[in-house]
Enzyme design. Structure first.
Site, mmCIF file in Angstrom:
data_model
loop_
_atom_site.group_PDB
_atom_site.id
_atom_site.type_symbol
_atom_site.label_atom_id
_atom_site.label_comp_id
_atom_site.label_asym_id
_atom_site.label_seq_id
_atom_site.Cartn_x
_atom_site.Cartn_y
_atom_site.Cartn_z
ATOM 1 N N TYR A 32 0.827 -1.209 0.000
ATOM 2 C CA TYR A 32 0.000 0.000 0.000
ATOM 3 C C TYR A 32 0.858 1.253 0.000
ATOM 4 O O TYR A 32 2.069 1.187 0.204
ATOM 5 C CB TYR A 32 -0.956 -0.010 1.191
ATOM 6 C CG TYR A 32 -0.326 0.318 2.538
ATOM 7 C CD1 TYR A 32 0.501 -0.585 3.195
ATOM 8 C CD2 TYR A 32 -0.567 1.539 3.169
ATOM 9 C CE1 TYR A 32 1.063 -0.289 4.428
ATOM 10 C CE2 TYR A 32 -0.008 1.850 4.405
ATOM 11 C CZ TYR A 32 0.805 0.927 5.026
ATOM 12 O OH TYR A 32 1.362 1.230 6.241
ATOM 13 N N LYS A 149 6.451 -1.786 1.833
ATOM 14 C CA LYS A 149 5.276 -1.208 2.500
ATOM 15 C C LYS A 149 4.118 -2.200 2.372
ATOM 16 O O LYS A 149 3.194 -2.044 1.568
ATOM 17 C CB LYS A 149 4.934 0.172 1.914
ATOM 18 C CG LYS A 149 4.090 1.003 2.868
ATOM 19 C CD LYS A 149 4.199 2.472 2.569
ATOM 20 C CE LYS A 149 3.215 3.320 3.348
ATOM 21 N NZ LYS A 149 3.287 3.216 4.801
ATOM 22 N N LEU A 205 11.262 1.420 6.931
ATOM 23 C CA LEU A 205 10.734 1.923 5.663
ATOM 24 C C LEU A 205 11.485 3.182 5.262
ATOM 25 O O LEU A 205 11.747 4.036 6.117
ATOM 26 C CB LEU A 205 9.244 2.236 5.834
ATOM 27 C CG LEU A 205 8.521 2.609 4.545
ATOM 28 C CD1 LEU A 205 8.309 1.374 3.680
ATOM 29 C CD2 LEU A 205 7.179 3.261 4.849
HETATM 30 N N1 PDD Z 1 2.862 5.040 7.307
HETATM 31 N N2 PDD Z 1 7.527 3.736 8.750
HETATM 32 C C1 PDD Z 1 6.396 3.011 8.700
HETATM 33 C C2 PDD Z 1 6.381 1.645 9.284
HETATM 34 C C3 PDD Z 1 5.240 3.565 8.111
HETATM 35 O O1 PDD Z 1 4.112 2.836 8.045
HETATM 36 C C4 PDD Z 1 5.286 4.883 7.600
HETATM 37 C C5 PDD Z 1 4.100 5.541 6.946
HETATM 38 C C6 PDD Z 1 6.495 5.583 7.676
HETATM 39 C C7 PDD Z 1 6.647 6.991 7.127
HETATM 40 O O2 PDD Z 1 6.656 6.977 5.728
HETATM 41 P P1 PDD Z 1 6.172 8.233 4.884
HETATM 42 O O3 PDD Z 1 6.956 9.394 5.362
HETATM 43 O O4 PDD Z 1 6.510 7.860 3.488
HETATM 44 O O5 PDD Z 1 4.694 8.419 5.103
HETATM 45 C C8 PDD Z 1 7.600 4.978 8.245
HETATM 46 C C9 PDD Z 1 1.647 5.491 6.672
HETATM 47 C C10 PDD Z 1 1.417 6.959 6.764
HETATM 48 C C11 PDD Z 1 0.503 4.657 7.195
HETATM 49 O O6 PDD Z 1 0.716 3.461 7.386
HETATM 50 O O7 PDD Z 1 -0.599 5.181 7.376
#
Ligand code: PDD
Length: 286
Positions: A32, A149, A205
């Site tokens: 996702y 992800k 991530l």
């Molecule tokens: N989550 N680490 C994890 C495990 C995450 O699920 C996310 C983002 C991030 C930050 O990534 P980014 O800056 O690209 O949003 C780091 C999203 C927002 C979610 O699961 O809703």
């Protein structure tokens, strides 16, 4: 009622249906993205969609869509929802088949689903007024491919609930005494005027917001370093921040019940939060 996208069709979200045989439902076999839109305009979409393409390739879901095609689909979805400040959730699973079988089916027909949710307008908000959150640390019980992800978020859910049970808002994860990230965000620590973040590898991530923050630190000559971050280093930090697309950059003012720094959002956080907002305005007014 919001409009969603499912397998080629835009439809009211509450009318969207998928089979219980979908491998996303049976196995969490999918990936996702969450992409912010401000005033109907995407922020960091190319980076999010490149990461999506990488996640798809890593779990071997073959799809021919280009980044431009994905972006056009999501832009249409946002327009159909009236624009505004929204986060788009895009999920792709390996699809639904007649039998439950762990191995891939011979021919893969993925399920593609997207929906929108409102997000608070950080452009309108005064970021420097943010109060900060409390966090706890806990062992990182996730798998060893956290760079993908994936929709299999049960460990993240249990770890986030651990924070809620402790009266905190986030859990910072520890693997072999090293900090990886948070349950749905990356983590930064400030010490003696330098901004640090854990190195990006298969244990965390590669956050898009993390990359934006690093870019801003470099652009504004703020000392910055990626490190293997121990728990002791984090506990001794002057400031701790967490970052994600929906939360941007948030100060942590208490860790495991002890104050971080002076228990208020830190000086460098304020500087970075302002750079972040200015950078967004720069993008939306060009
Ligand atoms: N989550 N680490 C994890 C495990 C995450 O699920 C996310 C983002 C991030 C930050 O990534 P980014 O800056 O690209 O949003 C780091 C999203 C927002 C979610 O699961 O809703």
């Amino acid at each position: 009622m919001s409009i969603a996208f499912l397998n080629g069709t835009f439809l009211p979200l509450e009318e969207a249906r998928i089979s219980p045989l979908d491998r996303g439902f049976l196995f969490a076999d999918g990936v996702y993205e969450v992409i912010p839109y401000y005033n109907g305009i995407s922020f960091g979409i190319e980076e999010h969609l490149s990461r999506l393409q990488r996640s798809l390739a890593e779990i071997r879901i073959p799809l021919s869509q280009t980044i431009e095609e994905w972006a056009s689909l999501l832009n249409d979805l946002v327009a159909k929802n009236g624009g505004g400040d929204l986060s788009v959730y895009l999920q792709i699973t390996r699809g639904a088949y007649e039998t439950r079988n762990h191995a891939f089916p011979p021919e893969i027909k993925p399920t593609i689903f997207a929906m929108v949710s409102p997000i608070a307008s950080p452009l309108a908000a005064d970021a420097t007024k943010a109060k900060g959150i409390s966090a706890i640390t806990a062992p990182d019980i996730r798998w060893s491919r956290c760079d993908i992800k994936a929709i299999s978020l049960l460990p993240n859910i249990l770890l986030k609930q651990q924070a809620a049970d402790a009266g905190a808002q986030e859990t910072i994860l520890v693997r072999d005494n090293f900090i990886t990230e948070c349950t749905s965000a990356n983590v930064f620590a400030v010490k003696n005027g330098t901004i640090y973040t854990p190195v990006n590898d298969a244990q965390n991530l590669g956050g898009i917001t993390r990359d934006i923050i690093i870019g801003l630190a470099l652009e504004h000559q703020m000392p910055f370093q990626e490190i293997a971050m121990t728990v002791e280093f984090l506990e001794d930090a002057d400031e701790i921040w967490v970052s994600s697309s929906t939360r941007e950059v948030v100060p942590v003012i208490a860790l495991n019940g002890r104050v971080v720094g002076d228990g208020k959002p830190g000086m460098l956080w304020k500087v970075m939060a302002e750079h972040y907002q200015t950078n967004k305005k720069r993008i939306f007014t060009r």
